[in-house]
Design a protein around this motif. Structure first.
Motif, PDB file in Angstrom:
ATOM      1  N   ARG A  21       0.836  -1.197   0.000  1.00 17.58           N
ATOM      2  CA  ARG A  21       0.000   0.000   0.000  1.00 17.58           C
ATOM      3  C   ARG A  21       0.866   1.241   0.000  1.00 17.58           C
ATOM      4  NH1 ARG A  21      -3.017  -1.228   5.349  1.00 17.58           N
ATOM      5  NH2 ARG A  21      -2.770  -3.314   4.564  1.00 17.58           N
ATOM      6  N   THR A  39      -3.620   3.454   1.116  1.00 20.25           N
ATOM      7  CA  THR A  39      -4.429   3.277  -0.092  1.00 20.25           C
ATOM      8  C   THR A  39      -3.713   2.329  -1.044  1.00 20.25           C
ATOM      9  OG1 THR A  39      -3.404   5.197  -1.147  1.00 20.25           O
ATOM     10  CG2 THR A  39      -5.474   5.579   0.000  1.00 20.25           C
ATOM     11  N   GLU A  41      -4.234   0.965  -5.398  1.00 17.79           N
ATOM     12  CA  GLU A  41      -4.985   1.174  -6.630  1.00 17.79           C
ATOM     13  C   GLU A  41      -5.423  -0.168  -7.197  1.00 17.79           C
ATOM     14  OE1 GLU A  41      -2.371   3.456  -9.093  1.00 17.79           O
ATOM     15  OE2 GLU A  41      -2.784   5.293  -7.991  1.00 17.79           O
ATOM     16  N   LYS A  45      -9.615   2.715  -9.745  1.00 20.59           N
ATOM     17  CA  LYS A  45     -10.109   3.092  -8.417  1.00 20.59           C
ATOM     18  C   LYS A  45      -8.970   3.126  -7.410  1.00 20.59           C
ATOM     19  CE  LYS A  45     -14.710   1.122  -8.922  1.00 20.59           C
ATOM     20  NZ  LYS A  45     -15.659   0.149  -8.357  1.00 20.59           N
ATOM     21  N   GLN A  46      -9.061   4.036  -6.471  1.00 24.42           N
ATOM     22  CA  GLN A  46      -8.118   4.093  -5.369  1.00 24.42           C
ATOM     23  C   GLN A  46      -8.883   3.676  -4.110  1.00 24.42           C
ATOM     24  OE1 GLN A  46      -6.286   7.916  -4.299  1.00 24.42           O
ATOM     25  NE2 GLN A  46      -4.343   6.899  -4.671  1.00 24.42           N
ATOM     26  N   THR A  48      -9.261   2.964  -0.124  1.00 23.22           N
ATOM     27  CA  THR A  48      -8.740   3.385   1.172  1.00 23.22           C
ATOM     28  C   THR A  48      -8.859   2.241   2.161  1.00 23.22           C
ATOM     29  OG1 THR A  48      -9.390   5.658   0.757  1.00 23.22           O
ATOM     30  CG2 THR A  48      -8.998   5.059   3.037  1.00 23.22           C
TER      31      THR A  48
END
Length: 99
Positions: A21, A39, A41, A45-46, A48
């Protein structure tokens, strides 16, 4: 086959440690390192993360899972984060003037 495959997901995560991450929060207290969230990817989309691990720096061979990620509490915000910056610029008077 590895023995970690028979463990529940939270125990399996603790056995191998945090997933790769970026943008994590780290803190050290005494000889313990704490890692919170971050986070990663997935396609465009990212995602959390809100899990928390600790690592004993005197014997850094095992991560301890303190808080697991709960997918039920996660939300996809989509484009709302970029549209909020546009509405802020309109409300602060930096947009076009009608005087």
């Amino acid at each position: 086959a590895s023995s970690s495959s028979s463990l529940p997901p939270a125990a399996a995560a603790a056995a191998v440690g945090p997933t790769p991450r970026m943008n994590v929060m780290l803190a050290v207290s005494g000889s313990t390192l704490y890692l919170l969230g971050g986070t990663f990817e997935s396609g465009d989309k990212q995602i959390t993360l809100m899990d928390m691990f600790s690592l004993d720096l005197a014997k850094p061979d095992k991560w301890v899972l303190l808080q697991d990620n709960d997918p039920a509490t996660q939300q996809w915000l989509g484009e709302s984060s970029s549209s909020s910056s546009e509405s802020e610029s309109e409300s602060d008077g930096s947009g076009s003037s009608t005087d």
